[in-house]
Enzyme design. Structure first.
Site, short mmCIF file in Angstrom:
data_model
loop_
_atom_site.label_atom_id
_atom_site.label_comp_id
_atom_site.label_asym_id
_atom_site.label_seq_id
_atom_site.Cartn_x
_atom_site.Cartn_y
_atom_site.Cartn_z
N ARG A 1 23.18 -66.38 -19.02
CA ARG A 1 24.46 -65.95 -18.46
C ARG A 1 24.54 -64.45 -18.62
O ARG A 1 23.83 -63.84 -19.42
CB ARG A 1 25.64 -66.61 -19.19
CG ARG A 1 25.81 -66.21 -20.65
CD ARG A 1 27.22 -66.53 -21.11
NE ARG A 1 27.44 -66.42 -22.54
CZ ARG A 1 27.72 -65.30 -23.20
NH1 ARG A 1 27.76 -64.13 -22.56
NH2 ARG A 1 27.95 -65.31 -24.49
N ASN B 1 24.50 -55.70 -24.47
CA ASN B 1 25.84 -55.32 -24.89
C ASN B 1 26.08 -53.83 -24.75
O ASN B 1 25.27 -53.11 -24.19
CB ASN B 1 26.03 -55.75 -26.37
CG ASN B 1 26.97 -56.94 -26.47
OD1 ASN B 1 27.99 -57.00 -25.79
ND2 ASN B 1 26.62 -57.90 -27.32
N ASP C 1 28.23 -54.60 -30.98
CA ASP C 1 28.64 -55.35 -29.79
C ASP C 1 29.10 -54.37 -28.71
O ASP C 1 28.31 -53.53 -28.29
CB ASP C 1 29.70 -56.39 -30.23
CG ASP C 1 29.85 -57.53 -29.24
OD1 ASP C 1 29.57 -57.31 -28.05
OD2 ASP C 1 30.26 -58.62 -29.64
#
Ligand SMILES: O=C(O)[C@H](O)[C@@H](O)[C@H](O)[C@H](O)CO
Ligand SMILES: [Zn+2]
Length: 299
Positions: A101, A154, A204
């Site tokens: 994904r 990320n 992140d």
């Protein structure tokens, strides 16, 4: 001296809150809940959240010049019309990887939409390695793959002079820099800029401020850290009341407020009872720095 204040503005438990984007024209914060499969919009005046549910994990949302939004849905770049809640596919990537994904994404200063992929997680940070890639969706809807072998794509933002692209592959525990060619959208000369310390855990999402410093949300680190790309040093740490801080952006009046998303997926009951705001959206004020408006996709 410091008057940093942290407030939970959306006390809802996103499974994986991500991709906060300030939308000036609506005085609203847009964000997604990836595994909650929805795009949310928090109105700073009414304090209400509206959302649009979709049929697959939605990993990021960006503004679009023609109005409305572009999103990454499953392994598709797609267009979202907020009013009719309609989603139309623009392009499909990683067609040979059914377990992949999209993950984080952002629009570059020339209006190109960058987003990377990853394998679906078995649990947080546990997944089949090296399945992801970084892509750009150009305004003419063509797609380019920059590189593959990514674990968890990320981070991402551009320097204020647009000559550097900053990127995070989370499981490398580092923030990287590339030379950026704004004319072509090409990246080159990858190097490490900052290596996370143990207690900072997993890097992140990130964003840049008007002084050219990077703010990185630390997943499982319960903090955002401010980095100086010139020296490769951390210059500030702001701790939040939840561990799973996922991403950050500036917004609000003059872009002087920072918004931080978080996650609760994968937490056990004991941790969740100690951190009931996990998955909430937080607003940090009093940082004394500002951010820049997000770019809009030009296609
Ligand atoms: O928010 C993201 O970028 C991923 O989709 C998340 O799943 C976390 O980053 C990951 O779990 C941390 O390792
Ligand atoms: Zn992320």
């Amino acid at each position: 001296m410091s008057s940093v204040k942290i407030e939970c503005i959306v006390n809802e438990n996103c499974k994986i809150g991500e991709s906060p984007v300030w939308e000036e024209k609506e005085s609203s914060l847009i964000y997604v809940d990836i595994s909650g499969k929805k795009i949310c919009r928090w109105n700073s005046f009414t304090k209400q959240v509206q959302s649009v549910s979709v049929d697959a994990p939605v990993s990021c949302v960006a503004l679009r010049k023609s109005g409305d939004y572009v999103i990454t849905l499953g392994t598709r770049f797609a267009a979202l019309k907020w009013k009719d809640q309609s989603v139309t596919t623009i392009v499909h990537v990683d067609k040979d990887k059914p377990n992949n994904r999209f993950n984080d994404g952002k629009v570059d200063p020339a209006g190109r939409f960058f987003a990377g992929t990853m394998a679906e997680e078995i649990r947080p940070a546990v997944l089949e390695r090296h399945q992801g890639a970084l892509y750009t969706l150009f305004p003419d809807h063509s797609v380019v793959k920059h590189f593959d072998q990514v674990d968890i794509s990320n981070g991402l933002d551009w320097s204020l002079d647009h000559k550097t692209f900053f990127y995070i592959d989370s499981l490398s525990y580092s923030v990287d820099a590339f030379d950026y060619d704004l004319q072509t959208g090409k990246i080159s000369n990858r190097r490490n800029m900052y290596k996370l310390e143990k207690e900072e855990s997993i890097p992140d999402g990130m964003c840049i401020d008007t002084e050219g410093k990077l703010w990185v949300a630390c997943y499982d680190g319960g903090r955002v850290i401010r980095l100086d790309p010139e020296t490769g040093k951390r210059i500030q740490t702001v701790k939040l009341p939840v561990d799973k801080t996922t991403s950050c952006c500036f917004g609000g009046k003059d872009y002087s407020e920072m918004y931080v998303t978080s996650a609760c997926q994968g937490m056990d009951d004991e941790l969740f009872s100690r951190q009931p705001r996990a998955g909430g959206i937080f607003k940090i004020t009093g940082l004394g720095v500002k951010g820049i408006p997000q770019h809009s996709f030009a296609g």
